[in-house]
Scaffold this active site. Structure first.
Site, mmCIF file in Angstrom:
data_model
loop_
_atom_site.group_PDB
_atom_site.id
_atom_site.type_symbol
_atom_site.label_atom_id
_atom_site.label_comp_id
_atom_site.label_asym_id
_atom_site.label_seq_id
_atom_site.Cartn_x
_atom_site.Cartn_y
_atom_site.Cartn_z
ATOM 1 N N SER A 160 0.904 -1.239 0.041
ATOM 2 C CA SER A 160 -0.195 0.050 0.022
ATOM 3 C C SER A 160 0.708 1.236 -0.020
ATOM 4 C CB SER A 160 -1.005 0.016 1.361
ATOM 5 O OG SER A 160 -0.142 0.087 2.311
ATOM 6 N N THR B 226 -2.623 3.409 4.560
ATOM 7 C CA THR B 226 -1.630 4.362 4.300
ATOM 8 C C THR B 226 -0.543 4.434 5.412
ATOM 9 O OG1 THR B 226 -3.198 5.797 3.197
ATOM 10 C CG2 THR B 226 -1.319 6.966 4.385
ATOM 11 N N THR C 99 1.706 6.851 0.335
ATOM 12 C CA THR C 99 0.657 5.766 0.186
ATOM 13 C C THR C 99 0.492 5.456 -1.423
ATOM 14 O OG1 THR C 99 -1.916 4.976 0.284
ATOM 15 C CG2 THR C 99 -1.510 7.369 -0.136
ATOM 16 N N ARG D 249 -7.106 8.946 -9.681
ATOM 17 C CA ARG D 249 -7.739 9.387 -8.397
ATOM 18 C C ARG D 249 -6.452 9.681 -7.503
ATOM 19 N NH1 ARG D 249 -6.906 7.005 -3.080
ATOM 20 N NH2 ARG D 249 -8.952 7.153 -1.906
ATOM 21 N N THR E 207 -5.679 7.383 8.127
ATOM 22 C CA THR E 207 -5.390 6.263 7.134
ATOM 23 C C THR E 207 -6.928 5.804 6.689
ATOM 24 O OG1 THR E 207 -4.657 4.160 6.764
ATOM 25 C CG2 THR E 207 -5.477 4.575 8.954
ATOM 26 N N GLY E 208 -7.057 5.100 5.718
ATOM 27 C CA GLY E 208 -8.275 4.721 5.230
ATOM 28 C C GLY E 208 -8.904 5.327 3.856
HETATM 29 N N1 GLY Z 1 -5.714 7.379 2.819
HETATM 30 C C1 GLY Z 1 -5.158 7.179 1.475
HETATM 31 C C2 GLY Z 1 -6.079 7.038 0.265
HETATM 32 O O1 GLY Z 1 -7.245 7.161 0.497
HETATM 33 O O2 GLY Z 1 -5.525 7.311 -0.720
#
Ligand code: GLY
Length: 335
Positions: A92, A194, A212, A222, A245-246
């Site tokens: 990740s 992340t 990330t 994106r 994170t998330g």
């Molecule tokens: N938290 C990292 C992302 O959504 O890309």
């Protein structure tokens, strides 16, 4: 929601619940590798200290090595994040990160120092150490954010070596996903998280960074929360810092990290502030929070910490008082 369920976490710990060392978030069957006993959160504060999202003891160890050698918090978080960016097993972040739906590995990262200076890169390709490029943006340009090909060319001009970031393992995972997901361009929660890191050095100064490869199999182009100052990361050296994170879309919609730091400014503990920021997400009308993960970690100026997530599969790593340990985060969705 307001009550911290430390008792439950202590029970999880004493029951020997473990989570894996894998960098893959939202995974309910974590890897057998690097298992660590979970311990209940504490708020004991001493400096220097470092915290990070997920189970990244090698990264926090590196950051602490920098701090103990007299280095500053900014160097510590950069060096700590670089450990995970170089770890190809972590799918990740950095090299070996899972690609977008077209097979392109695109990285987002940011960094913020004690003065409120910041730098970030978005949609960076072919450069492993996105966090260091973000630092160069902060220090060597008049800008805060560089994107895409411009970010890559800037990195090369600063001496970074371009390389292929798609490892065999990540390519295989992507090809399997294409078959199983019928190549749908959907936002999903597959294999995603992340690395965010916050440190306070011996002078009491705070810095933070996050890095990330973003949402696995995302639409091309994106960008999530991680390179967006105030969403993925915020540092206020007078108050504290937070990193997320998330699912970045949900963090961006609530400007999560800035919110947490502002709540600390208003008198909340880092734990209470993280809980309030999660409540802003889950209490939205029609929130579909059962379908995604968001987690925050935070620290105040005294070195007290907090962490909170929507679901149970979240922990932070804390190196403080000579102990480098994985700490189970309390979480909202207790069923
Ligand atoms: N938290 C990292 C992302 O959504 O890309």
């Amino acid at each position: 929601m307001k009550r911290r369920n430390f008792i439950k976490n202590a029970a999880l710990s004493s029951a020997g619940l473990v989570v894996g060392g894998s960098m893959v978030g939202c995974v309910e069957n974590p890897s057998e590798e690097n298992k660590t006993e979970l311990v209940a959160p504490t708020t004991k504060a001493s400096l220097p200290m470092v915290i990070a999202t997920w189970h990244v003891i090698d990264a926090t160890a590196k950051a602490m090595e920098v701090l103990q050698a007299g280095g500053n918090a900014l160097d510590a978080v950069e060096q700590g994040c670089r450990v995970e960016e170089a770890n190809e097993k972590g799918q990740s972040v950095g090299k070996g990160g899972l690609p977008d739906r077209d097979g392109n590995v695109t990285l987002d990262a940011c960094i913020m120092d004690k003065h409120g200076n910041c730098g970030s890169v978005v949609y960076l390709q072919n450069i492993t150490h996105a966090v260091s490029v973000a630092r160069k943006v902060m220090e060597n340009t008049p800008h805060v954010m560089l994107a895409g090909e411009g970010a890559k060319q800037f990195a090369i001009s600063e001496g970074f070596k371009p390389e292929d970031l798609l490892t065999e393992a990540s390519k295989e995972a992507w090809e399997k996903w294409k078959v199983e997901s019928k190549y749908k361009p959907i936002i999903n929660i597959e294999n995603h998280d992340t690395i965010g890191m916050l440190a306070i050095d011996k002078n009491g100064d705070i810095s933070g960074a996050c890095t990330t490869s973003g949402l696995a199999y995302k639409l091309g182009g994106r960008v999530g929360d991680s390179p967006i100052i105030g969403s993925g990361l915020f540092v206020d050296n007078e108050i504290g810092a937070c990193v997320a994170t998330g699912l970045g879309e949900e963090v961006v919609k609530t400007v999560g990290s800035f919110l947490v730091v502002e709540l600390i400014r208003q008198g909340k503990t880092p734990q209470e502030a993280c809980e309030e920021a999660i409540s802003r997400i889950v209490n939205k009308p029609n929130s579909n929070f059962t379908d995604f993960q968001v987690g925050y970690i935070a620290v105040n100026k005294k070195g007290e910490t907090g962490s909170y997530a929507i679901h149970q599969w979240f922990s932070m790593t804390k190196f403080q008082d000579g102990k480098n340990e994985q700490i189970q985060s309390d979480f909202f969705n207790k069923v």
